[in-house]
Design a protein around this motif. Structure first.
Motif, PDB file in Angstrom:
ATOM      1  N   THR A 196       0.902  -1.309  -0.145  1.00 17.22           N
ATOM      2  CA  THR A 196      -0.011  -0.010  -0.195  1.00 17.22           C
ATOM      3  C   THR A 196       0.939   1.353   0.008  1.00 17.22           C
ATOM      4  N   TYR A 197       0.281   2.453   0.011  1.00 14.61           N
ATOM      5  CA  TYR A 197       1.021   3.911  -0.094  1.00 14.61           C
ATOM      6  C   TYR A 197       1.635   4.131   1.010  1.00 14.61           C
ATOM      7  N   TYR A 198       0.963   3.477   2.325  1.00 10.53           N
ATOM      8  CA  TYR A 198       1.593   3.845   3.532  1.00 10.53           C
ATOM      9  C   TYR A 198       2.573   2.769   3.977  1.00 10.53           C
ATOM     10  N   ARG A 199       3.101   1.926   3.080  1.00  6.60           N
ATOM     11  CA  ARG A 199       4.301   0.990   3.510  1.00  6.60           C
ATOM     12  C   ARG A 199       3.646  -0.296   4.153  1.00  6.60           C
ATOM     13  N   TRP A 200       2.505  -0.171   4.312  1.00  3.99           N
ATOM     14  CA  TRP A 200       1.902  -1.550   4.868  1.00  3.99           C
ATOM     15  C   TRP A 200       1.559  -2.591   3.860  1.00  3.99           C
ATOM     16  N   ILE A 201       1.494  -3.874   4.180  1.00  5.15           N
ATOM     17  CA  ILE A 201       1.336  -4.957   3.453  1.00  5.15           C
ATOM     18  C   ILE A 201      -0.116  -5.281   3.950  1.00  5.15           C
ATOM     19  N   ALA A 202      -1.269  -5.170   3.134  1.00  2.00           N
ATOM     20  CA  ALA A 202      -2.569  -5.421   3.433  1.00  2.00           C
ATOM     21  C   ALA A 202      -3.037  -6.588   2.476  1.00  2.00           C
ATOM     22  N   LEU A 203      -4.161  -7.183   2.802  1.00  2.00           N
ATOM     23  CA  LEU A 203      -4.962  -8.315   2.298  1.00  2.00           C
ATOM     24  C   LEU A 203      -6.077  -7.478   1.539  1.00  2.00           C
ATOM     25  N   TRP A 249       7.766  -1.667  -8.050  1.00  4.75           N
ATOM     26  CA  TRP A 249       6.677  -0.513  -8.353  1.00  4.75           C
ATOM     27  C   TRP A 249       7.227   0.748  -8.626  1.00  4.75           C
ATOM     28  N   ASP A 250       6.690   1.261  -9.818  1.00  6.55           N
ATOM     29  CA  ASP A 250       7.625   2.440 -10.040  1.00  6.55           C
ATOM     30  C   ASP A 250       8.929   2.323 -10.448  1.00  6.55           C
ATOM     31  N   GLY A 251       9.597   1.106 -10.832  1.00  2.39           N
ATOM     32  CA  GLY A 251      10.947   0.887 -11.112  1.00  2.39           C
ATOM     33  C   GLY A 251      11.738   0.616  -9.903  1.00  2.39           C
ATOM     34  N   SER A 252      11.211   0.558  -8.748  1.00  2.00           N
ATOM     35  CA  SER A 252      11.981   0.249  -7.516  1.00  2.00           C
ATOM     36  C   SER A 252      11.445  -1.154  -6.986  1.00  2.00           C
ATOM     37  N   TYR A 253      12.405  -1.655  -6.243  1.00  2.00           N
ATOM     38  CA  TYR A 253      12.062  -2.820  -5.678  1.00  2.00           C
ATOM     39  C   TYR A 253      11.719  -2.667  -4.297  1.00  2.00           C
ATOM     40  N   LEU A 254      10.509  -3.305  -3.761  1.00  2.00           N
ATOM     41  CA  LEU A 254      10.088  -3.187  -2.370  1.00  2.00           C
ATOM     42  C   LEU A 254      10.267  -4.333  -1.736  1.00  2.00           C
ATOM     43  N   TYR A 255      11.000  -4.544  -0.699  1.00  2.00           N
ATOM     44  CA  TYR A 255      11.200  -5.772  -0.065  1.00  2.00           C
ATOM     45  C   TYR A 255      10.307  -5.780   1.353  1.00  2.00           C
ATOM     46  N   LEU A 256       9.807  -7.015   1.710  1.00  2.00           N
ATOM     47  CA  LEU A 256       8.997  -7.177   3.018  1.00  2.00           C
ATOM     48  C   LEU A 256       9.873  -6.963   4.269  1.00  2.00           C
ATOM     49  N   ALA A 257       9.757  -5.852   5.178  1.00  2.85           N
ATOM     50  CA  ALA A 257      10.222  -5.602   6.222  1.00  2.85           C
ATOM     51  C   ALA A 257       9.435  -5.680   7.364  1.00  2.85           C
ATOM     52  N   ALA A 258      10.003  -5.462   8.608  1.00  4.11           N
ATOM     53  CA  ALA A 258       9.523  -5.114  10.172  1.00  4.11           C
ATOM     54  C   ALA A 258       9.677  -3.844  10.419  1.00  4.11           C
ATOM     55  N   SER A 259       8.671  -3.352  11.036  1.00  5.90           N
ATOM     56  CA  SER A 259       8.847  -2.076  11.713  1.00  5.90           C
ATOM     57  C   SER A 259      10.321  -1.883  12.680  1.00  5.90           C
ATOM     58  N   PRO A 260      10.962  -0.617  12.467  1.00  2.00           N
ATOM     59  CA  PRO A 260      12.018  -0.476  13.387  1.00  2.00           C
ATOM     60  C   PRO A 260      11.658  -0.745  14.915  1.00  2.00           C
ATOM     61  N   TRP A 267       6.648  -2.695   3.795  1.00  2.00           N
ATOM     62  CA  TRP A 267       7.839  -2.698   2.570  1.00  2.00           C
ATOM     63  C   TRP A 267       8.890  -1.688   2.889  1.00  2.00           C
ATOM     64  N   GLN A 268       9.938  -1.928   2.492  1.00  2.00           N
ATOM     65  CA  GLN A 268      11.122  -1.021   2.319  1.00  2.00           C
ATOM     66  C   GLN A 268      11.751  -0.910   1.009  1.00  2.00           C
ATOM     67  N   ASP A 269      11.988   0.253   0.478  1.00  2.00           N
ATOM     68  CA  ASP A 269      12.363   0.350  -1.109  1.00  2.00           C
ATOM     69  C   ASP A 269      13.710   0.203  -1.192  1.00  2.00           C
ATOM     70  N   ARG A 270      14.763  -0.131  -0.182  1.00  2.00           N
ATOM     71  CA  ARG A 270      16.119   0.010  -0.249  1.00  2.00           C
ATOM     72  C   ARG A 270      16.477  -1.259   0.558  1.00  2.00           C
ATOM     73  N   TYR A 271      17.396  -1.759   0.066  1.00  2.00           N
ATOM     74  CA  TYR A 271      17.897  -3.128   1.006  1.00  2.00           C
ATOM     75  C   TYR A 271      19.502  -3.100   1.024  1.00  2.00           C
TER      76      TYR A 271
END
Length: 189
Positions: free
Chosen positions: A116-123, A147-158, A168-172
């Motif tokens: 989602t736009y808020y960085r959440w993973i939703a069903l 998404w829009d040319g970038s990779y989004l990785y599944l992540a956890a909150s800090p 999701w986080q767009d940098r690894y």
């Protein structure tokens, strides 16, 4: 006449040998075919239920609180809890290339893991234009999408474990603790 028959015979033998050599290259032996078939199948078997377990957290995933996008995906409350199984569906007809749609095995219509736009993973009901890809990392893997040319990785909150939502986080980066690595554990059917 004898000489012409001998030449014709050699030409036929040569053509037959060339054909057999071509067949040997095109049609692999059964052992090579079995090994190649297993490798070509990929890291997951589509349609088979798996628990998706974050290796650093030793937690699976589950459905969490509702947002404007649908139910958010969360890590389980306790370490060792494998959560709700997922099923991978092969997706080859997409903008960004071949990958998988991931469906949480629960009741209800909204079961696909989507960003989602808020960085959440939703069903959601569908997010077919952005497949998830498995990026190997030792005996585990990272899940990413484009998404829009970038990779989004599944992540956890800090702030994990206070916030157990999948993001999701767009940098690894190699030292990044927020990007999660996962292992698959086959779930009983």
């Amino acid at each position: 006449m004898k000489h012409a028959r001998g030449s014709l015979w050699r030409v036929r033998l040569s053509a037959l040998a060339g054909f057999l050599a071509l067949v040997a290259v095109i049609v692999p032996s059964s052992a090579a075919h079995a090994a190649g078939g297993a490798q070509a199948a990929g890291p997951v078997e589509p349609g088979v239920p798996y628990y998706l377990v974050a290796t650093k957290l030793d937690r699976g995933i589950t459905a969490g609180r509702t947002s404007e996008y649908g139910d958010l995906v969360h890590y389980t409350e306790r370490a060792g809890d494998q959560g709700i199984p997922v099923v991978f569906e092969k997706d080859t007809n997409t903008t960004w290339g071949e990958g998988y749609q991931i469906r949480l095995q629960r009741r209800g219509s909204a079961t696909m893991l989507c960003h989602t736009y808020y960085r959440w993973i939703a069903l959601m009901d569908s997010c077919r234009q952005n497949p998830w890809m498995l990026e190997p990392s030792g005996d585990a893997f990272r899940l990413k999408t484009r998404w829009d040319g970038s990779y989004l990785y599944l992540a956890a909150s800090p702030t994990f474990p206070g916030d157990k939502t999948l993001y999701w986080q767009d940098r690894y980066g190699s030292g990044d603790l927020n990007v999660m690595e996962f292992k698959l554990v086959k779930a009983p059917r």
